[in-house]
Design an enzyme around this catalytic site. Structure first.
Site, PDB file in Angstrom:
ATOM      1  CB  THR A 192      -0.980   0.023   1.192  1.00  0.00           C
ATOM      2  OG1 THR A 192      -1.731   1.222   1.153  1.00  0.00           O
ATOM      3  CG2 THR A 192      -0.252  -0.068   2.528  1.00  0.00           C
ATOM      4  NE  ARG A 193       0.192   5.729  -4.418  1.00  0.00           N
ATOM      5  CZ  ARG A 193      -0.967   5.964  -5.012  1.00  0.00           C
ATOM      6  NH1 ARG A 193      -1.636   4.983  -5.608  1.00  0.00           N
ATOM      7  NH2 ARG A 193      -1.484   7.165  -5.049  1.00  0.00           N
ATOM      8  CG  HIS A 217      -9.188   4.650   5.915  1.00  0.00           C
ATOM      9  ND1 HIS A 217      -8.770   5.456   6.956  1.00  0.00           N
ATOM     10  CD2 HIS A 217      -8.802   5.286   4.769  1.00  0.00           C
ATOM     11  CE1 HIS A 217      -8.187   6.536   6.471  1.00  0.00           C
ATOM     12  NE2 HIS A 217      -8.183   6.461   5.146  1.00  0.00           N
ATOM     13  CG  HIS A 247      -7.459  -0.086   2.906  1.00  0.00           C
ATOM     14  ND1 HIS A 247      -7.938   1.104   3.367  1.00  0.00           N
ATOM     15  CD2 HIS A 247      -7.219   0.072   1.586  1.00  0.00           C
ATOM     16  CE1 HIS A 247      -7.990   1.968   2.379  1.00  0.00           C
ATOM     17  NE2 HIS A 247      -7.560   1.364   1.287  1.00  0.00           N
ATOM     18  NE  ARG A 302     -12.987  -0.516  -8.997  1.00  0.00           N
ATOM     19  CZ  ARG A 302     -13.013   0.782  -9.230  1.00  0.00           C
ATOM     20  NH1 ARG A 302     -12.322   1.605  -8.491  1.00  0.00           N
ATOM     21  NH2 ARG A 302     -13.770   1.246 -10.214  1.00  0.00           N
TER      22      ARG A 302
END
Ligand code: PPS
Length: 570
Positions: A197-198, A202, A205, A291
């Site tokens: 992740t970047r 929340h 996720h 996505r």
């Protein structure tokens, strides 16, 4: 340098020498020509040295590069989708030839590795962009870097590592592939699913990663990118403090947080394949692709560069060959009636789906508005509120621009006094004359010098705004492009209000308080704005004030109202 064979993850080649070998190489390197690694090269070399880019043994040579660009494979046909190249200045390339040794150093001059040069060539960067990213549109951050920021010549060759680039932050969360493989083995984690992740994570996720771990019967590795991500992303310090809160939401002993020193290219599908290879090197058995993986955003016509599930499709084709399983996930959305998150593909007619987009989330932070519990965790939101305080706590810059004698300084001074009267922020005045006396005393009025002057003002104003103060700038600032740069710099961490003091030149000349217009007309002062030098009027300033029609009091009042309307003052 060692080859590690672990129970899963396959063969891993790192490029770090033993301490003794490194010491002897350091002594020899003093006589080698040096190249100071750019920021991106610094991240790439860390991944090359620690084995995360295994099987690469250095920056790509020409045949590997050409084969990767064209076919996503190294010259020996091993799958590898992303060119990893050392780009150098033309002038530097003239100093080396095949067989040369180059000392690769960080920004402070610390020797990181020595490269044995095999090839030096000028790449066709447009073709590279077209093949690797599917576009030459510079709105794509990877393309922009390639075409506008990287140097023109590539140098290929193997590297021998003296030491990994140094990091002083979050040390306990940094692990090499070897460290992680050993940890997994020690913990008895036979199956590990990685999440990249970047962005801050929340509830959606958390739900997605938790489900992914459950379905693949694996432990979870949250591996956020701390190298280069998409320009405009939230800094990694704030994000990591958020992830540290978030990991507490998973069952104990199931989940681990580790930082990934990767410079992303935002290359969508090719990037997903690359990330999977990297995860395999870190000892993971599964990799989550959601996505819009590594998505570069919209192109210059407002269209998506890639389809939302293109990355899943491409990695899906190659996962068996790679020996790491993709865990493909659709978007998770919150369903009000069920009070839970479900995959968007499972939504039933009649359900109320709630969502807060990234933009809306930022707006709520900026305006200090409520962020519902179903969306995120209190600790995470609190952390982000510190990074993005509401506007009334943010710093800002009021940037006046206009001709000499237009009234900039008078209004700026009136504004300063009113802001001081209101209190709550430190106020700094960066008036044209004041700056030229203190900060830019050696500069004249050529375009180059004026730009430098404005860039300096912008730099200082951005620092003031970032730290919560109010900066008032009042230079002529005649060039639109330079003003745009200042706006971009300041707006990263504070408000920017451009005020065009549009008093017509005839009025300025008639006032001629300093007698400069008369001297300019007489040719005594050269390059005088409005007379013998250009002034590009702003196209979209926040305010336009003509001092012909209003007093300094009224003008400064209008600016205060604007600041209030934008939320910077109460
Ligand atoms: S710039 O273009 O933004 O860097 O100019 P700035 O730093 O605001 O400096 C403008 C003040 O310098 C005086 N001055 C001149 N102005 C314009 N052109 C020329 N050639 C020139 N030479 C001297 C002038 O007093 C400007 O002050 P203001 O307050 O704008 O009248």
């Amino acid at each position: 340098m060692s080859t590690i064979i672990a129970p899963h993850g396959g063969v891993l080649k790192d490029r770090l020498l033993s301490e003794k070998e490194a010491d002897s190489l350091k002594a020899k390197a003093a006589s080698y020509v040096s190249w100071d690694l750019t920021e991106r090269q610094g991240w790439d070399i860390e991944m090359l040295l620690n084995g995360a880019f295994s099987p690469l043994e250095g920056f790509m040579n020409r045949s590997d590069y050409e084969s990767v660009v064209r076919d996503m494979r190294l010259a020996d046909k091993t799958l590898w989708p992303m060119p990893i190249t050392l780009d150098v200045k033309e002038e530097f390339s003239g100093k080396i030839s095949a067989g040369a040794k180059v000392a690769l150093r960080d920004a402070e001059g610390v020797l990181i590795a020595v490269m044995t040069v095999s090839d030096i060539w000028k790449p066709d960067k447009k073709a590279e962009a077209e093949h690797v990213f599917g576009t030459t549109d510079v709105k794509h951050p990877g393309v922009d870097y390639l075409l506008n920021k990287s140097h023109p010549v590539y140098v290929g060759g193997t590297i021998e590592g003296v030491e990994l680039p140094r990091h002083y932050d979050f040390k306990q969360l940094r692990h090499t592939p070897r460290d992680l493989r050993e940890k997994f083995q020690k913990n008895g984690w036979r199956r590990v699913v990685a999440f990249q992740t970047r962005n801050p994570m929340h509830r959606a996720h958390q739900e997605l990663t938790f489900r992914a771990a459950k379905t693949s019967e694996a432990n979870l590795l949250i591996q956020p990118v701390v190298g280069m991500t998409k320009p405009g992303d939230i800094d990694h310090y704030s994000r990591i403090r958020c992830y540290e809160h978030l990991v507490k939401q998973y069952p104990e002993q199931t989940t681990m947080l580790s930082l990934l020193p990767l410079a992303m290219r935002m290359g969508g599908p090719r990037e997903a394949v690359w990330h999977a290879i990297i995860r395999k090197n870190y000892g993971c058995t599964h990799f989550i692709v959601g996505r819009n993986h590594a998505d570069p955003g919209k192109d210059s016509k407002g269209n998506d560069f890639y389809g939302p599930y293109d990355a899943q499709e491409l990695l899906g084709k190659h996962q068996d060959e790679l020996g790491i399983k993709m865990v493909a996930f659709p978007e998770m959305v919150y369903v009000q009636e069920k009070a839970e998150y479900v995959p968007s593909t499972e939504i039933q007619p009649g359900w109320t789906v709630l969502n807060i987009s990234g933009t809306e989330f930022r707006r709520r932070l900026m305006e200090g508005l409520d962020i519902p519990d179903w969306f995120s965790y209190k600790d995470v939101v609190e952390e982000l509120r510190k990074t993005y305080p509401p506007r009334k706590k943010q710093g800002f810059t009021v940037f006046f621009t206009g001709l000499s004698g237009s009234g900039k300084s008078t209004i700026a001074n009136a504004l300063m006094v009113k802001l001081l009267e209101a209190g709550g922020r430190n106020v700094t005045m960066l008036d044209g004359d004041l700056v030229r006396k203190n900060l830019s005393s050696e500069l004249g009025f050529s375009r180059e010098h004026r730009d430098l002057n404005i860039q300096r003002i912008g730099f200082v104003a951005a620092e003031i705004s970032k730290n919560g103060g109010a900066a008032i700038c009042a230079p002529i600032a005649p060039y639109a492009q330079t003003r745009k740069q200042v706006r971009e710099t300041v707006a990263r961490n504070g408000g920017f209000i451009e005020v065009h003091v549009s008093t017509p030149i005839e009025v300025c000349e008639e006032r001629d308080r300093k007698g400069l217009y008369a001297k300019a007309r007489a040719g005594i002062i050269k390059e005088f704005t409005g007379i013998s030098d250009p002034y590009e009027a702003p196209e979209n300033p926040e305010l336009v004030i003509d001092t012909k029609d209003c007093t300094p009091d009224e003008a400064s009042q209008r600016i205060l109202l604007k600041l209030e309307q934008m939320g910077f003052i109460k």
